[in-house]
Design an enzyme around this catalytic site. Structure first.
Site: not given
Ligand code: B12
Ligand code: SF4
Ligand code: SF4
Length: 360
Positions: A86, A146, A196, A200
């Protein structure tokens, strides 16, 4: 989260370690998602499960470094390695999915079948060629639980998250005023959100329910009430967050989040702590959100504190919040009550806070 824009190409591991030949991906469970302190309308705020113990960044990184040493011992040569948890510009979910740890669900989280999504991810980049594992074939199928459960509508479509609406973003990353229209949907979350994930089906299996957290539990956290969080002193704050993922938020963010959770609690016993916060808290951000919360809870004491703040708070933003809260209580500032209560010149909405449709 500007770092997401500015980071180098996050799909290029060679930018992180030029010698990299493989990514060893790991997932570590943080325990059942609906553990202790999970009630949604209690006098205690709810902390997301991943943050209830020791800071995962440190724990996972330490373990990855041990793994790097172990690989070097196995190979009998020094190994170029870099541990990422991260902290580096890397698409961690994508890397872990490609490594065969699981699949990316519609919630956008990585799901490890058998263990669920209640895991944090880490990667060890190494200069060692390793045969890749097969990607996971399972997927979400027709499930949409979710998307339907997300309280703020942040999951705008399958695999698409609008981070600006996500409670996790609002409570942790966002430093300023929480948009008014989202506050009442935030429940009791004061750090992160697990909604969310709780719904699940992959988290309902035995493996996920019986997962043991690898990060322990921070007892100080479960003991704190919302009232105490509203008045957290500097020393108390440091003691509370030390060594945990909560270090990411400031004391004023925690106070702000506690105020919103208090407003959503429906618990009138929190009115005195909120009224006190509105009167004396040094942060306008906390006073403003306390005003909102008092507007939700009502009572004579709440109205009195709001009238006073609407008239005389030193920040225009807080006066504005107090006036709105009074309006929402069904009784705008009643200038006939007393000439001293006549509102100051109309206050404007806090800077940078007007939403696209012009309302808050
Ligand atoms: C920014 C960030 C957030 C942001 C945005 C979350 C998001 N979904 O993007 C916020 C603050 C909202 C957040 C929330 C949470 N987060 Co967060 N977050 C991050 C972080 C630092 C970066 C993620 C990111 O890049 N997002 C921005 C864009 C690019 O994401 P995206 O559009 O979905 O892109 C995906 C695809 O489109 C594809 N993709 C995009 N571009 C490209 C390009 C190429 C070439 C390829 C091949 C693919 C590809 O890959 C991407 C990843 O799957 C990561 C750590 C990391 N460095 O990865 C942790 C991470 C994703 N978070 C994590 C966690 C635990 C959470 C929370 C559960 C915390 C909580 N309980 O509150 C919530 C969950 C919310 C949710 N439903 O996602 C964990 C996830 C664990 C898991 N089981 O997946 C991570 C991996 C941290 C870790 N090291 O464990 N998070
Ligand atoms: S299996 Fe989990 S992540 Fe997939 S749509 Fe259902 S609740 Fe969302
Ligand atoms: S972490 Fe909470 S607010 Fe964010 S996407 Fe999941 S359910 Fe929605």
């Amino acid at each position: 989260m500007r770092y997401l824009d500015t980071a180098a190409d996050r799909a290029d591991v060679h930018a992180l370690l030029p010698e990299a030949q493989s990514v060893v991906a790991v997932a570590m469970p943080y325990g059942p998602l609906a553990a202790a302190n999970a009630s949604l309308t209690s006098a205690a705020g709810t902390v997301a499960a991943y943050a209830r113990g020791a800071d995962y960044h440190r724990v996972v990184k330490d373990k990855l470094r041990i793994l790097a040493d172990q690989i070097a011992t196995w190979l009998g040569r020094p190994v170029q390695a870099r541990a990422c948890v991260d902290t580096a510009p890397l698409l961690e979910r994508e890397a872990c999915a490609r490594a065969g740890l699981g699949f990316i669900g519609k919630s956008t989280l990585l799901i490890c079948p058998g263990l669920g999504s209640g895991v944090v991810l880490g990667e060890l980049l190494v200069d060692v060629p390793i045969a890749p594992d097969r990607p996971e074939r399972r997927r979400c199928g027709r499930c949409r639980l979710c998307l339907d459960a997300c309280p703020t509508g942040a999951l705008v479509d399958s695999y698409q998250l609008d981070a600006r609406r996500c409670i996790s973003y609002l409570t942790i990353e966002h430093r300023g005023w929480i948009p008014r229209r989202l506050r009442s949907s935030m429940g009791s979350w004061i750090f992160g959100c697990d909604v969310c994930q709780r719904v699940c089906p992959f988290n309902a299996g035995r493996g996920a329910r019986e997962a043991v957290s690898m990060f322990g539990t921070n007892d100080a956290l479960s003991a704190l009430s919302l009232g105490e969080l509203l008045h957290l002193g500097a020393a108390q704050y440091r003691k509370l967050v030390r060594g945990s993922a909560l270090e990411r938020v400031s004391a004023r963010q925690l106070g702000r989040n506690a105020a919103v959770a208090a407003g959503n609690s429906g618990d009138q016993r929190l009115v005195p702590a909120l009224a006190e916060a509105l009167r004396v808290h040094s942060s306008g951000l906390v006073r403003g959100h306390a005003a909102w919360a008092l507007g939700r809870l009502g009572s004579e004491e709440a109205r009195a504190a709001l009238r006073c703040a609407a008239q005389s708070d030193r920040d225009a933003e807080v006066r504005w919040e107090a006036q709105r809260a009074l309006g929402e209580l069904g009784r705008c500032v009643d200038t006939a009550d007393s000439p001293q209560l006549r509102p100051a010149a109309p206050s404007r909405a806090p800077d940078g806070y007007v939403e696209k449709n012009g309302s808050r």
